[in-house]
Design a protein around this motif. Structure first.
Motif, mmCIF file in Angstrom:
data_model
loop_
_atom_site.group_PDB
_atom_site.id
_atom_site.type_symbol
_atom_site.label_atom_id
_atom_site.label_comp_id
_atom_site.label_asym_id
_atom_site.label_seq_id
_atom_site.Cartn_x
_atom_site.Cartn_y
_atom_site.Cartn_z
ATOM 1 N N PRO A 263 37.178 33.625 31.382
ATOM 2 C CA PRO A 263 37.814 34.747 32.084
ATOM 3 C C PRO A 263 37.512 36.100 31.460
ATOM 4 O O PRO A 263 37.401 37.095 32.164
ATOM 5 N N GLN A 266 34.225 37.114 32.748
ATOM 6 C CA GLN A 266 34.307 37.417 34.176
ATOM 7 C C GLN A 266 34.789 38.846 34.412
ATOM 8 O O GLN A 266 34.241 39.575 35.251
ATOM 9 N N GLY A 267 35.807 39.267 33.672
ATOM 10 C CA GLY A 267 36.322 40.619 33.842
ATOM 11 C C GLY A 267 35.294 41.680 33.497
ATOM 12 O O GLY A 267 35.076 42.635 34.247
ATOM 13 N N LYS A 304 36.474 34.689 44.117
ATOM 14 C CA LYS A 304 37.726 34.067 43.685
ATOM 15 C C LYS A 304 37.700 32.538 43.753
ATOM 16 O O LYS A 304 38.336 31.884 42.926
ATOM 17 N N MET A 307 36.972 30.921 40.480
ATOM 18 C CA MET A 307 37.867 31.238 39.381
ATOM 19 C C MET A 307 39.143 30.417 39.501
ATOM 20 O O MET A 307 39.642 30.196 40.601
ATOM 21 N N ASP A 311 42.909 32.478 35.574
ATOM 22 C CA ASP A 311 41.838 33.415 35.237
ATOM 23 C C ASP A 311 41.822 34.595 36.202
ATOM 24 O O ASP A 311 41.562 35.735 35.805
ATOM 25 N N GLU A 312 42.085 34.329 37.469
ATOM 26 C CA GLU A 312 42.133 35.412 38.455
ATOM 27 C C GLU A 312 43.234 36.409 38.124
ATOM 28 O O GLU A 312 43.051 37.628 38.258
ATOM 29 N N VAL A 315 41.979 38.540 35.108
ATOM 30 C CA VAL A 315 40.912 39.461 35.494
ATOM 31 C C VAL A 315 41.466 40.580 36.370
ATOM 32 O O VAL A 315 41.119 41.757 36.193
ATOM 33 N N SER A 316 42.337 40.233 37.313
ATOM 34 C CA SER A 316 42.924 41.254 38.180
ATOM 35 C C SER A 316 43.773 42.237 37.386
ATOM 36 O O SER A 316 43.756 43.445 37.654
ATOM 37 N N PHE A 318 43.337 43.024 34.227
ATOM 38 C CA PHE A 318 42.407 43.835 33.444
ATOM 39 C C PHE A 318 41.798 44.955 34.299
ATOM 40 O O PHE A 318 41.767 46.124 33.900
ATOM 41 N N CYS A 572 50.919 37.596 33.847
ATOM 42 C CA CYS A 572 49.895 37.336 32.839
ATOM 43 C C CYS A 572 50.518 36.944 31.505
ATOM 44 O O CYS A 572 49.959 36.134 30.773
#
Length: 615
Positions: A263, A266-267, A304, A307, A311-312, A315-316, A318, A572
């Motif tokens: 993750p 990914q971000g 998405k 993921m 993790d989504e 990332v969202s 972030f 989170c």
């Protein structure tokens, strides 16, 4: 090729013509000056803005938007710098700095986050109605505002017709950041939220295309209708193509690199994609904003599924925080520019505020009534289709073929079954006509032809830029601060949790949406995601969501969300330990044959959804 030792002249130049020297004392002093006069003040003001925003939340000061506090600190910083360096030096520096900072650093991540976080089901169900306001409404607003500016030229000095319409095209771009933040914290009903958000999202693209056509270097020449249509089509479709192609390449890269269980990577990967798309589109003459917007929408749909839900969330969160810093940076710049506003700019600002409010009122009500009529007609069509289906089923079940009882019981869809725009919705859509960073960016990009036109007053570009800053500040303080009060007085539903498909359940699958759905199912999903179907992924995502948060945990978090307005941080926080353990085990999991079973929580993945989406 480096010179030998001792082959340098006294000036630092080698005998072979190669300059090899380190930083001089002058370079070091320049770096120190930048740190003292730019970096330290900027981060100090940002620190004070964050601290002030936290205090507003702590003492529940709802009438003052956080962005207004940032503008206040920007005005204070601008006043200090104006006293220290002088007005002329500040204006000359900011004209160059603002364009670079906004275009290359702040706007890309803000635009990317808008497309990434949108509720795609509700957005898709209202898409055709959003286009009515975003395209037709924006066009009418530009026509009204441009005509009014030219008609009142004797009062403010903007006499050129082309300048009037160029400025009207940029000032009609709405950016209700403060309003949408209030909507999120209060959990406003999805219909009003998605209409305001969707209109702001799409009308930015329309305003940008119109502005780029108007902002040509030919003085006094207003493009004809054919040139405008050709330019709109060329800029829009080229930008959409760049955004979609870039997103497709990025998604394929995620699959090839097996980044599903990383993750953090990914971000960072997604943020870099947003900046690359924006810079690439701008470098080839397309619109970076439109390209980045459609790239993020594409990644929202097709990235998405690669993921895990936890993790989504990370990332969202972030990306959301980076976009928040970008928003604060824009409003900070607005505050600094507002401190340089002159009296003549305020005079024009009052005129343009009146024109914007009047044009939006003229547009919103008729188009809302048109959309409601469209929805009622679509509801009747759906009712006819349902009755035909009932008749077919009844004729099969009933051997006599009698379905008269069905005809008596079947009734057309009522207004309660259709998400119509009420008068309260119309007022709040008019109320949400704030302006923001995109209007300021476009205003700073006005060409020199504006000052060269003899029909315009001297320093017209400066006047327009300062008027834009004043309008952004006043609208933010007045309308952004009164959003909560207006919602409560109008009785708009707030404080409820709605499913992501709340609006799509009552929408009609028209031919356009059916066509997009066919392309998505048969081509895009198979190419960008892999095997399986979107329905299977949605079922697995719901199970993953319940595993990560849980029904009871979500209920416990709701009151705290309502008190603090924090959207993603609480979710989170509850999964950080899981993410940490998952990240530590990622390199091992990628090489295990049972990775699907492990990702599903140790259960068998036969027929489950997670396994079918691995690259």
């Amino acid at each position: 090729e480096l010179p030998e030792t001792g082959e340098l002249s006294e000036t630092g130049e080698s005998k072979r013509g190669i300059m090899v020297r380190g930083p001089t004392q002058e370079d070091l002093e320049q770096s120190t000056k930048v740190a003292r006069h730019v970096v330290v003040p900027a981060w100090t003001v940002l620190f004070l803005s964050i601290l002030s925003a936290a205090l507003l939340e702590r003492f529940k000061v709802h009438w003052l938007p956080e962005s207004a506090v940032v503008i206040f600190w920007g005005i204070a910083a601008g006043a200090v710098m104006r006293y220290r360096f002088g007005w002329e030096a500040m204006v000359a520096t900011l004209q160059k700095f603002n364009v670079v900072a906004l275009n290359l650093f702040l706007l890309p991540i803000i635009i990317f986050e808008s497309g990434w976080s949108v509720r795609m089901k509700d957005f898709g169900s209202q898409f055709q109605y959003i286009l009515v306001f975003a395209i037709l409404g924006t066009g009418i607003c530009v026509l009204i505002v441009g005509t009014l500016i030219h008609a009142t030229r004797n009062f403010h000095g903007i006499g050129d017709l082309k300048t009037a319409f160029a400025y009207a095209s940029l000032i009609c771009s709405t950016d209700p950041v403060a309003t949408l933040a209030t909507y999120s914290s209060l959990k406003v009903e999805p219909l009003l939220n998605i209409m305001v958000f969707g209109e702001a999202l799409i009308n930015d693209a329309v305003a940008i295309v119109l502005f780029e056509i108007m902002n040509s270097d030919v003085v006094g020449t207003l493009p004809n209708s054919s040139d405008i249509l050709r330019g709109v089509a060329g800029t829009f479709f080229s930008s959409v193509a760049i955004g979609f192609a870039s997103a497709a390449v990025a998604i394929v890269g995620i699959r090839l690199a097996s980044m599903r269980y990383l993750p953090a990577m990914q971000g960072l990967y997604m943020v870099s994609v947003g900046y690359i798309v924006y810079a690439t589109a701008d470098s080839v003459g397309a619109s970076g904003i439109i390209a980045t917007l459609f790239a993020s929408l594409t990644m929202n749909l097709y990235l998405k599924p690669h993921m895990a839900y936890s993790d989504e969330l990370l990332v969202s969160y972030f990306i959301k925080q980076l976009a928040s810093i970008g928003d604060m940076g824009i409003f900070l710049m607005v505050g600094v520019d507002a401190s340089l506003t002159l009296g003549v700019s305020w005079k024009f600002s009052l005129w343009i505020m009146l024109f914007c409010l009047a044009s939006r009122a003229v547009v919103i009500v008729p188009l809302a009534l048109l959309v409601n009529a469209w929805k009622r007609c679509a509801g009747r069509v759906r009712h006819v289709d349902v009755r035909k289906t009932i008749r077919r089923v009844t004729s099969v079940i009933n051997t006599e073929g009698s379905y008269s009882q069905v005809d008596e019981d079947a009734k057309p869809s009522t207004d309660d079954d259709i998400p119509l725009l009420s008068w309260g919705h119309m007022f709040m859509m008019w109320h949400a006509g704030l302006r923001g960073g995109i209007a300021l960016v476009l205003c700073l990009q006005l060409g020199e032809w504006v000052d060269l036109d003899p029909d315009n007053a001297p320093h017209t570009r400066r006047t327009l830029a300062q008027a834009t800053v004043s309008l952004i500040s006043v609208f933010l303080l007045v309308f952004g601060g009164s959003t909560r009060c207006c919602l409560q007085k109008l009785g708009i539903p707030i404080g409820e949790d709605y499913a992501n498909d709340h609006l799509s359940k009552t929408s009609v699958m028209d031919c356009t949406r059916q066509g997009f759905n066919k392309i998505d199912t048969c081509l895009l999903w198979r190419c960008l995601v892999g095997d399986g179907s979107r329905e299977e992924w949605q079922e697995s995502r719901q199970e993953d969501r319940e595993d990560v948060i849980g029904g009871e945990g979500e209920k416990e978090l709701s009151p705290r969300r309502e008190q603090t307005g924090v959207l993603a941080a609480d979710s989170c926080t509850s999964i950080l330990e899981q993410l940490h353990e998952r990240h530590r085990s990622a390199n091992v999991l990628r090489h295990l044959e049972t990775v699907d079973d492990f990702a599903c929580g140790g259960e068998s993945s036969d027929g489950d959804s997670d396994g079918v989406f691995l690259p």
